[in-house]
Write a protein that holds these residues in place. Sequence first.
Motif, PDB file in Angstrom:
ATOM      1  N   ILE B  39       0.822  -1.214   0.000  1.00 23.88           N
ATOM      2  CA  ILE B  39       0.000   0.000   0.000  1.00 23.88           C
ATOM      3  C   ILE B  39       0.857   1.264   0.000  1.00 23.88           C
ATOM      4  N   ILE B  40       2.152   1.118   0.339  1.00 31.24           N
ATOM      5  CA  ILE B  40       3.004   2.307   0.444  1.00 31.24           C
ATOM      6  C   ILE B  40       3.019   3.145  -0.842  1.00 31.24           C
ATOM      7  N   PRO B  41       3.252   2.544  -2.045  1.00 27.99           N
ATOM      8  CA  PRO B  41       3.216   3.402  -3.241  1.00 27.99           C
ATOM      9  C   PRO B  41       1.841   4.032  -3.480  1.00 27.99           C
ATOM     10  N   VAL B  42       0.760   3.281  -3.147  1.00 26.34           N
ATOM     11  CA  VAL B  42      -0.585   3.857  -3.294  1.00 26.34           C
ATOM     12  C   VAL B  42      -0.725   5.052  -2.353  1.00 26.34           C
ATOM     13  N   PHE B  43      -0.197   4.902  -1.139  1.00 26.95           N
ATOM     14  CA  PHE B  43      -0.256   5.991  -0.164  1.00 26.95           C
ATOM     15  C   PHE B  43       0.543   7.207  -0.649  1.00 26.95           C
ATOM     16  N   LEU B  44       1.744   6.963  -1.174  1.00 24.79           N
ATOM     17  CA  LEU B  44       2.578   8.070  -1.649  1.00 24.79           C
ATOM     18  C   LEU B  44       1.909   8.816  -2.802  1.00 24.79           C
ATOM     19  N   SER B  45       1.290   8.054  -3.730  1.00 25.71           N
ATOM     20  CA  SER B  45       0.614   8.720  -4.843  1.00 25.71           C
ATOM     21  C   SER B  45      -0.607   9.489  -4.319  1.00 25.71           C
ATOM     22  N   TYR B  46      -1.243   8.953  -3.242  1.00 24.56           N
ATOM     23  CA  TYR B  46      -2.364   9.663  -2.622  1.00 24.56           C
ATOM     24  C   TYR B  46      -1.892  10.995  -2.042  1.00 24.56           C
ATOM     25  N   VAL B  47      -0.754  10.980  -1.330  1.00 22.65           N
ATOM     26  CA  VAL B  47      -0.224  12.212  -0.739  1.00 22.65           C
ATOM     27  C   VAL B  47       0.038  13.247  -1.833  1.00 22.65           C
ATOM     28  N   LEU B  48       0.683  12.805  -2.928  1.00 22.33           N
ATOM     29  CA  LEU B  48       1.002  13.735  -4.018  1.00 22.33           C
ATOM     30  C   LEU B  48      -0.269  14.356  -4.602  1.00 22.33           C
ATOM     31  N   PRO B  89      -8.362  10.726  -9.202  1.00 21.36           N
ATOM     32  CA  PRO B  89      -8.379   9.462  -8.429  1.00 21.36           C
ATOM     33  C   PRO B  89      -8.027   8.243  -9.278  1.00 21.36           C
ATOM     34  N   PHE B  90      -8.522   8.208 -10.522  1.00 22.55           N
ATOM     35  CA  PHE B  90      -8.245   7.079 -11.404  1.00 22.55           C
ATOM     36  C   PHE B  90      -6.745   6.950 -11.686  1.00 22.55           C
ATOM     37  N   VAL B  91      -6.116   8.054 -12.136  1.00 23.16           N
ATOM     38  CA  VAL B  91      -4.687   7.978 -12.487  1.00 23.16           C
ATOM     39  C   VAL B  91      -3.812   7.822 -11.247  1.00 23.16           C
ATOM     40  N   GLY B  96      -0.198   4.401  -8.339  1.00 20.55           N
ATOM     41  CA  GLY B  96       0.218   3.824  -7.067  1.00 20.55           C
ATOM     42  C   GLY B  96       0.232   2.309  -7.087  1.00 20.55           C
ATOM     43  N   GLU B  97      -0.794   1.716  -7.702  1.00 24.88           N
ATOM     44  CA  GLU B  97      -0.890   0.257  -7.701  1.00 24.88           C
ATOM     45  C   GLU B  97       0.150  -0.387  -8.619  1.00 24.88           C
ATOM     46  N   ASN B  98       0.726   0.380  -9.524  1.00 27.37           N
ATOM     47  CA  ASN B  98       1.751  -0.156 -10.415  1.00 27.37           C
ATOM     48  C   ASN B  98       3.129   0.401 -10.099  1.00 27.37           C
ATOM     49  N   ASN B  99       3.266   0.860  -8.843  1.00 23.62           N
ATOM     50  CA  ASN B  99       4.580   1.248  -8.327  1.00 23.62           C
ATOM     51  C   ASN B  99       5.294   2.264  -9.213  1.00 23.62           C
ATOM     52  N   PHE B 100       4.548   3.279  -9.686  1.00 23.17           N
ATOM     53  CA  PHE B 100       5.125   4.387 -10.435  1.00 23.17           C
ATOM     54  C   PHE B 100       5.853   3.921 -11.694  1.00 23.17           C
TER      55      PHE B 100
ATOM     56  N   PRO C  28      -7.119  -0.506 -13.929  1.00 22.01           N
ATOM     57  CA  PRO C  28      -6.679  -1.799 -14.471  1.00 22.01           C
ATOM     58  C   PRO C  28      -5.456  -2.337 -13.709  1.00 22.01           C
ATOM     59  N   ASP C  29      -5.287  -3.661 -13.737  1.00 25.03           N
ATOM     60  CA  ASP C  29      -4.160  -4.279 -13.019  1.00 25.03           C
ATOM     61  C   ASP C  29      -2.838  -4.081 -13.754  1.00 25.03           C
ATOM     62  N   GLU C  30      -2.885  -4.140 -15.078  1.00 26.73           N
ATOM     63  CA  GLU C  30      -1.662  -4.018 -15.871  1.00 26.73           C
ATOM     64  C   GLU C  30      -1.304  -2.547 -16.075  1.00 26.73           C
TER      65      GLU C  30
END
Lengths: 190, 190, 190, 190
Positions: B39-48, B89-91, B96-100, C28-30
């Motif tokens: 969740i850390i990258p998702v959190f970081l992208s959320y902060v940004l 929110p989408f991007v 975040g889910e794809n680790n930047f 999306p996941d990918e």
Amino acid sequence: MVKGRLEAFSDGVIAIVITIMVLEMKVPDEANLAALRPIIPVFLSYVLSFIFLGIYWNNHHHLLQAVRHVNGRILWANLHLLFWLSLIPFVTGWMGENNFSAMPVALYGTVLLFAAIAYFILTRVLIDHHGKDSILATAIGRDFKGKISPVFYAVAIPLSFVNSWLSCVLYILVAIMWLIPDPRIERNIT
Amino acid sequence: MVKGRLEAFSDGVIAIVITIMVLEMKVPDEANLAALRPIIPVFLSYVLSFIFLGIYWNNHHHLLQAVRHVNGRILWANLHLLFWLSLIPFVTGWMGENNFSAMPVALYGTVLLFAAIAYFILTRVLIDHHGKDSILATAIGRDFKGKISPVFYAVAIPLSFVNSWLSCVLYILVAIMWLIPDPRIERNIT
Amino acid sequence: MVKGRLEAFSDGVIAIVITIMVLEMKVPDEANLAALRPIIPVFLSYVLSFIFLGIYWNNHHHLLQAVRHVNGRILWANLHLLFWLSLIPFVTGWMGENNFSAMPVALYGTVLLFAAIAYFILTRVLIDHHGKDSILATAIGRDFKGKISPVFYAVAIPLSFVNSWLSCVLYILVAIMWLIPDPRIERNIT
Amino acid sequence: MVKGRLEAFSDGVIAIVITIMVLEMKVPDEANLAALRPIIPVFLSYVLSFIFLGIYWNNHHHLLQAVRHVNGRILWANLHLLFWLSLIPFVTGWMGENNFSAMPVALYGTVLLFAAIAYFILTRVLIDHHGKDSILATAIGRDFKGKISPVFYAVAIPLSFVNSWLSCVLYILVAIMWLIPDPRIERNIT
């Protein structure tokens, strides 16, 4: 600079945070009482967070009453508070779905701690802008509750790894402390 | 035509966008620290994104201060801005889910680029309606930050396919640039 | 009875409807361009619905400008409109995820049709309350667009089972018709 | 203490509650009429809850009209009402997805019962603060509907285990009772 939009935006964010938390209570597939049982801890954590967010909204409401003007620093101090409040649904869901186990209870306290610090910063920035002799500074006063709450959280976080229920008791004590009306503040505002 | 509802509606949309982003941080099933790691990258992208939306709300707040009246074109220029903000929110979630990784970081910059263009159009439509000698036009001024930000995004988008972390650094630089207070503008408004 | 809360509540609902629609665009996941391809129709249907909701908000904004007082019937006529608007995220998601196939496109038109009827009822209830010689009645005027839109929808719904893309063209034509500014109305309000 | 933010916050929460309920209507995968069939009970429960929330918003709107000042107790009585209203999406989804079977219908009534009690408490706290001879107390009057509604719910809850459709009929009767305009109240407020 008027404070109307600051209030409206804060109301909006807190209203949404308080309401989307309920989305963590996933509708069970079965239609019997047993299907509700796993939701009970999620429900209890929802009740606790609802009360905390209610306290924040209440205090924010009181605080802004005495505010006369806002500037950029105040807007950001307020956004900083809203940031920590926006994380409450996540930690509430994690704590409830894992039946108040150690790590989620500690993280819950961590978010409450940072929210309390953010609120404290907001009051300082406001006093800075209005002056130490302003109605605002008088209304905030010694801010005993605001100063003791972070201490409770700071104790509850490590305590969670000993017994997470004790930490929950501390959170509940903080909530009760804020719920008890403080006639002195209401008098000051009047 | 009064601007009150324009402000209220914009506040509502930005408050919702900023808050539903947190729903992308899915509550993990496990109750340990390891479960938080993805969740850390998702959190970081959320902060940004929280900071970017905070900047937009702040600027929108300042901009509307100097607005005297609105018309249909202004309402649509504002909705156009809200459209791009609603895609954040989408991007944010995808990044975040794809680790930047490259493609999501590039798309993130694309949405920021279009939001910046939409904000620029909004300022032009407002100046058009109020006149070049209005308080509004003076308050917007040369709008250096508004003009340089799209350049940063336009560089960051292709750069992402070389090194997506460099693009993130550019996004952070834009955010820092906007966070540094600009005493000239605050003075102009006063 | 003041109209302030009617506006605030309507703004709130429309702002939330317009924003939660974006939640139908599942991340999306990918992390490549191909993963975005199935989202394109969902995105296009989102753009269309965003524009329709923007038109409704705009028209609602204009309509309420000329309103002087509200009563129980007006509150319910307004809630009736918000009910149909609240169904737009559902039909938008269904239409987008099924690549604009017949049944979802027909249901999309059905919801738009009922929303248009609800808006028409709202204008009648308002004129009823303010009188036929009121500024409100003059501002609404013959309401050509309001009367022709349901006809378009009524044609588009059965047409969808012949060719659903033709129905989409009709929806887009309605949107364009409303987007073209109507100087007569703006003049009347001034 | 001004009531503006109390109204704004309540509007926000009710608007969000009414809108996120629609998220329980999951977009079906198939694009035919048959795929919509399992959604029909979810849709019907949505319509019922939309009407109940509309009634609450309407009544809240009327009630607050006559309010002159608020205090801490009133803020909490209001938050207590919003808490029960925030649970409506959960019970609506459970009732709809299980085709109005006994347990969910009983729980739905339970939440409505507690919401009705919370509304009653709010009126008492308000009268307490404004005095028995205030316009507010006169406007609330004997509050026949407010007193009879909980009786209906209290009957419907156990009845659900005999025949859940009879309970639904009772809920609909309560809704109809509130929808019938009450000219006496509107006259009093004028």
